[in-house]
Design a protein around this motif. Structure first.
Motif, PDB file in Angstrom:
ATOM      1  N   ILE A  20      27.164  12.151  13.439  1.00 54.97           N
ATOM      2  CA  ILE A  20      27.062  10.954  14.278  1.00 54.97           C
ATOM      3  C   ILE A  20      28.465  10.503  14.660  1.00 54.97           C
ATOM      4  O   ILE A  20      29.258  10.105  13.797  1.00 54.97           O
ATOM      5  N   LEU A  21      28.770  10.586  15.941  1.00 48.67           N
ATOM      6  CA  LEU A  21      30.048  10.088  16.460  1.00 48.67           C
ATOM      7  C   LEU A  21      29.911   8.588  16.707  1.00 48.67           C
ATOM      8  O   LEU A  21      29.215   8.167  17.629  1.00 48.67           O
ATOM      9  N   GLY A  22      30.548   7.785  15.865  1.00 43.15           N
ATOM     10  CA  GLY A  22      30.446   6.340  16.002  1.00 43.15           C
ATOM     11  C   GLY A  22      29.570   5.761  14.918  1.00 43.15           C
ATOM     12  O   GLY A  22      28.364   6.051  14.874  1.00 43.15           O
ATOM     13  N   LEU A  23      30.151   4.960  14.039  1.00 47.33           N
ATOM     14  CA  LEU A  23      29.406   4.382  12.920  1.00 47.33           C
ATOM     15  C   LEU A  23      29.419   2.858  12.978  1.00 47.33           C
ATOM     16  O   LEU A  23      29.567   2.182  11.967  1.00 47.33           O
ATOM     17  N   GLY A  24      29.241   2.321  14.183  1.00 51.56           N
ATOM     18  CA  GLY A  24      29.116   0.883  14.340  1.00 51.56           C
ATOM     19  C   GLY A  24      27.708   0.428  14.007  1.00 51.56           C
ATOM     20  O   GLY A  24      26.991   1.071  13.234  1.00 51.56           O
ATOM     21  N   GLN A  25      27.289  -0.659  14.626  1.00 50.49           N
ATOM     22  CA  GLN A  25      25.965  -1.231  14.353  1.00 50.49           C
ATOM     23  C   GLN A  25      24.863  -0.199  14.566  1.00 50.49           C
ATOM     24  O   GLN A  25      23.976  -0.029  13.715  1.00 50.49           O
ATOM     25  N   LEU A  26      24.900   0.502  15.702  1.00 48.25           N
ATOM     26  CA  LEU A  26      23.826   1.452  16.011  1.00 48.25           C
ATOM     27  C   LEU A  26      23.996   2.758  15.250  1.00 48.25           C
ATOM     28  O   LEU A  26      23.027   3.332  14.756  1.00 48.25           O
ATOM     29  N   GLY A  27      25.232   3.256  15.158  1.00 49.41           N
ATOM     30  CA  GLY A  27      25.455   4.509  14.455  1.00 49.41           C
ATOM     31  C   GLY A  27      25.064   4.423  12.994  1.00 49.41           C
ATOM     32  O   GLY A  27      24.457   5.354  12.439  1.00 49.41           O
TER      33      GLY A  27
END
Length: 310
Positions: free
Chosen positions: A139-146
């Motif tokens: 998963i590229l991006g581990l913010g709220q959605l990631g």
């Protein structure tokens, strides 16, 4: 004095917001664009794209809300520094994104594109099934959605890894950070999911150089933004076999031109930017909570960092 809230986005969903505001905040004068009433009374504005001349149009604006989780559609310089811009953080965005990505990953893992092709050819051939635990999903991006997506995929048994600009820690997820660890992250990602914010640094990140660092035959799910992807490089990678399949929900432009080769590529599944959707009930609760916080001088939720762009 009247205090107005203006909604500038899809009018059908706007009417749902209007009904909810009448129930939950009857003291606010809810306005559905372009009927803004007295521009001087407008204190709050929710929008997908901002109107021109925002400062001149609404001189007393206090808060601005994006109705989506992303804010790349905004020129942040056009929003006054004293007006906080908040990205939408209502629970329905994360839930619908979890559903969509789970669908996409399972479709790739269980060879749905191959079976669609077989059906067209009236062919009957069973393909081997691997346990989810043997499939490495990146998963590229581990913010709220990631982070929400990583949580859902681990419950399905997938071996998840995530990459972010700065270090994050999630139970059951192998986390990588920064440019120095990107190559290692990509090398172990058999299904790559893009959930990055769109910034000058991430525009065009899904290109030939990145695809070459994936395991041969890896697949792609893009639910970030259309400009993350260099479409010509993906098509070349699909035709060479470096990338085996792609599920795409976002494009540049949207929709793609009718003659774009992605429409007809046999290894591509396309959907019309529907991976996640703001749910009006949750969105209104989130917006009203921030308006209350603002009135009480408390910390706001989801304020955009203008230096980072998200």
């Amino acid at each position: 004095m009247t205090t107005s809230f203006v909604y500038k986005a899809d009018p059908e969903r706007g009417r749902e917001w209007q009904r909810l505001f009448a129930e939950k905040a009857p003291h606010l004068d809810f306005r559905l664009w372009p009927d803004v009433g007295d521009p001087g009374a407008v204190r709050y504005l929710a929008m997908w794209e901002p109107p021109d001349n925002l400062t001149e149009r609404f001189p007393n604006l206090e808060l601005a809300f994006s109705i989506g989780a992303g804010v790349d559609q905004f020129d942040l310089n056009a929003i006054p520094d004293h007006v906080p811009l908040m990205r939408m953080q209502e629970p329905g965005i994360a839930t619908t994104m979890q559903e969509y990505v789970a669908m996409a990953v399972l479709s790739l893992h269980r060879n749905l594109i191959d079976y669609i092709d077989q059906q067209r050819k009236a062919a009957w051939q069973a393909l081997r099934v691997r346990p989810a635990s043997q499939c490495r999903v990146g998963i590229l991006g581990l913010g709220q959605l990631g982070s929400a997506v990583a949580n859902r995929l681990t419950t399905l048994g997938f071996a998840c890894r995530g990459w972010s600009r700065t270090r994050r820690h999630f139970e059951g997820v192998a986390c990588f950070a920064g440019n120095d660890e990107l190559t290692e992250f990509l090398a172990g990602s058999e299904i790559l999911i893009c959930l990055l914010p769109l910034t000058d640094h991430t525009r065009g990140i899904l290109d030939a150089e990145l695809f070459a660092r994936l395991p041969r035959g890896a697949s792609l799910v893009n639910v970030g933004r259309g400009p993350h992807l260099v479409a010509a490089d993906l098509l070349a990678a699909l035709d060479s076999g470096q990338v085996s399949a792609a599920v795409l929900d976002v494009f540049d432009p949207e929709p793609p031109p009718a003659d774009h080769p992605l429409w007809h590529h046999p290894r591509v599944l396309m959907t019309p930017h529907v991976a996640s959707m703001t749910q009006p009930a949750g969105a209104v609760e989130t917006v009203l909570d921030n308006i209350a916080r603002h009135g009480e001088g408390r910390e706001l939720i989801g304020v955009v960092d203008r230096q980072r762009g998200y």
